[in-house]
Enzyme design. Structure first.
Site, PDB file in Angstrom:
ATOM      1  N   HIS A  28       0.798  -1.226   0.000  1.00  0.00           N
ATOM      2  CA  HIS A  28       0.000   0.000   0.000  1.00  0.00           C
ATOM      3  C   HIS A  28       0.834   1.281   0.000  1.00  0.00           C
ATOM      4  CE1 HIS A  28      -2.995  -3.016   1.192  1.00  0.00           C
ATOM      5  NE2 HIS A  28      -3.838  -2.225   0.564  1.00  0.00           N
ATOM      6  N   HIS A  35      -2.420  -6.301  -5.802  1.00  0.00           N
ATOM      7  CA  HIS A  35      -2.525  -7.481  -4.950  1.00  0.00           C
ATOM      8  C   HIS A  35      -3.985  -7.917  -4.829  1.00  0.00           C
ATOM      9  CE1 HIS A  35      -3.007  -3.963  -2.336  1.00  0.00           C
ATOM     10  NE2 HIS A  35      -3.778  -4.727  -1.578  1.00  0.00           N
ATOM     11  N   CYS A  70     -14.017  -5.877   4.115  1.00  0.00           N
ATOM     12  CA  CYS A  70     -13.050  -6.161   3.059  1.00  0.00           C
ATOM     13  C   CYS A  70     -11.728  -6.555   3.701  1.00  0.00           C
ATOM     14  CB  CYS A  70     -12.885  -4.978   2.117  1.00  0.00           C
ATOM     15  SG  CYS A  70     -12.539  -3.415   2.898  1.00  0.00           S
ATOM     16  N   HIS A  72      -7.728  -8.906   2.775  1.00  0.00           N
ATOM     17  CA  HIS A  72      -6.782  -9.562   1.885  1.00  0.00           C
ATOM     18  C   HIS A  72      -6.578 -11.005   2.318  1.00  0.00           C
ATOM     19  CE1 HIS A  72      -5.521  -5.296   2.391  1.00  0.00           C
ATOM     20  NE2 HIS A  72      -5.545  -5.332   1.071  1.00  0.00           N
ATOM     21  N   GLU A  90     -14.674  -8.053  11.957  1.00  0.00           N
ATOM     22  CA  GLU A  90     -15.222  -6.714  11.768  1.00  0.00           C
ATOM     23  C   GLU A  90     -16.662  -6.561  12.253  1.00  0.00           C
ATOM     24  OE1 GLU A  90     -14.559  -4.767   8.024  1.00  0.00           O
ATOM     25  OE2 GLU A  90     -12.517  -5.545   7.870  1.00  0.00           O
ATOM     26  N   GLU A 117      -4.385   2.037  -2.557  1.00  0.00           N
ATOM     27  CA  GLU A 117      -5.089   0.782  -2.797  1.00  0.00           C
ATOM     28  C   GLU A 117      -4.912   0.457  -4.271  1.00  0.00           C
ATOM     29  OE1 GLU A 117      -6.517  -1.139  -0.671  1.00  0.00           O
ATOM     30  OE2 GLU A 117      -7.293   0.067   0.986  1.00  0.00           O
ATOM     31  N   GLU A 119      -5.759  -2.859  -6.143  1.00  0.00           N
ATOM     32  CA  GLU A 119      -6.264  -4.184  -5.806  1.00  0.00           C
ATOM     33  C   GLU A 119      -6.995  -4.872  -6.948  1.00  0.00           C
ATOM     34  OE1 GLU A 119      -6.552  -3.754  -1.035  1.00  0.00           O
ATOM     35  OE2 GLU A 119      -8.420  -3.433  -2.121  1.00  0.00           O
TER      36      GLU A 119
END
Length: 188
Positions: A28, A35, A70, A72, A90, A117, A119
């Site tokens: 980032h 990614h 959200c 990874h 979360e 970001e 992504e």
């Protein structure tokens, strides 16, 4: 800096094929490294989706409204496993079946933190049980609200600054997925 900044993410090419790994922090930093990521939308029994306002402590786009959660996956990790873990962390929800609705690739730089970001974002959709009570972690989520997907599209068109920059793209994936489901259900 949170310990999550030291977790590994899977770097990918523009087709989503793995090409290596980096820490969240490294991926980032400007100019950003492409990614794998995921964005989850959870739907209530009435068809509305759950949005979260990202906590003030987030290193990228804090206090902006985004999809339900959200994150990874680790390199080689199953998307549903990673998404299930983040849903529990979360919003306090375990065991929701998720279906992939599409992929949205994007790049956005946070004007406040300078983080980027970049992504290859897998959009996942799940249906909430009617009896579920939200238990958001205040370190992750500042607030939650429910919205109709078409109403969300209209809001994004008129007030994009209140929302995470990926939300418009992942919402389009969601709406296409929902529309395709309605068409196939109507054709039976």
């Amino acid at each position: 800096m949170t310990s999550r900044e030291h977790h590994l993410v899977e770097l990918v090419d523009t087709d989503g094929a793995p090409v290596g790994s980096a820490t969240v922090e490294q991926a980032h930093q400007a100019p950003g490294r492409l990614h794998r990521a995921f964005s989850v939308f959870l739907r209530g029994p009435d068809g509305r989706v759950l949005l979260q306002q990202r906590a003030a402590a987030k290193t990228r786009f804090p206090l902006r409204w985004a999809n339900t959660c959200c994150g990874h996956p680790a390199p080689g990790e199953d998307l549903a496993t990673a998404a299930g873990r983040r849903l529990a962390e979360e919003v306090g929800l375990d065991g929701v079946a998720l279906t992939e609705a599409g992929v949205y690739a994007y790049r956005a730089q946070d004007p406040v933190t300078g983080r980027v970001e970049h992504e290859y974002d897998h959009v996942l959709v799940g249906d909430l049980p009617a009896a579920w009570l939200p238990r958001p972690d205040p370190g992750e989520v500042a607030a939650i609200r429910w919205v109709e997907p078409t109403e969300l599209r209209a809001e994004l068109a008129t007030d994009s600054g209140s929302y995470a920059p990926w939300l418009a793209g992942v919402t389009e994936c969601l709406v296409r997925y929902l529309d395709a489901g309605e068409e196939s259900a109507g054709g039976r």
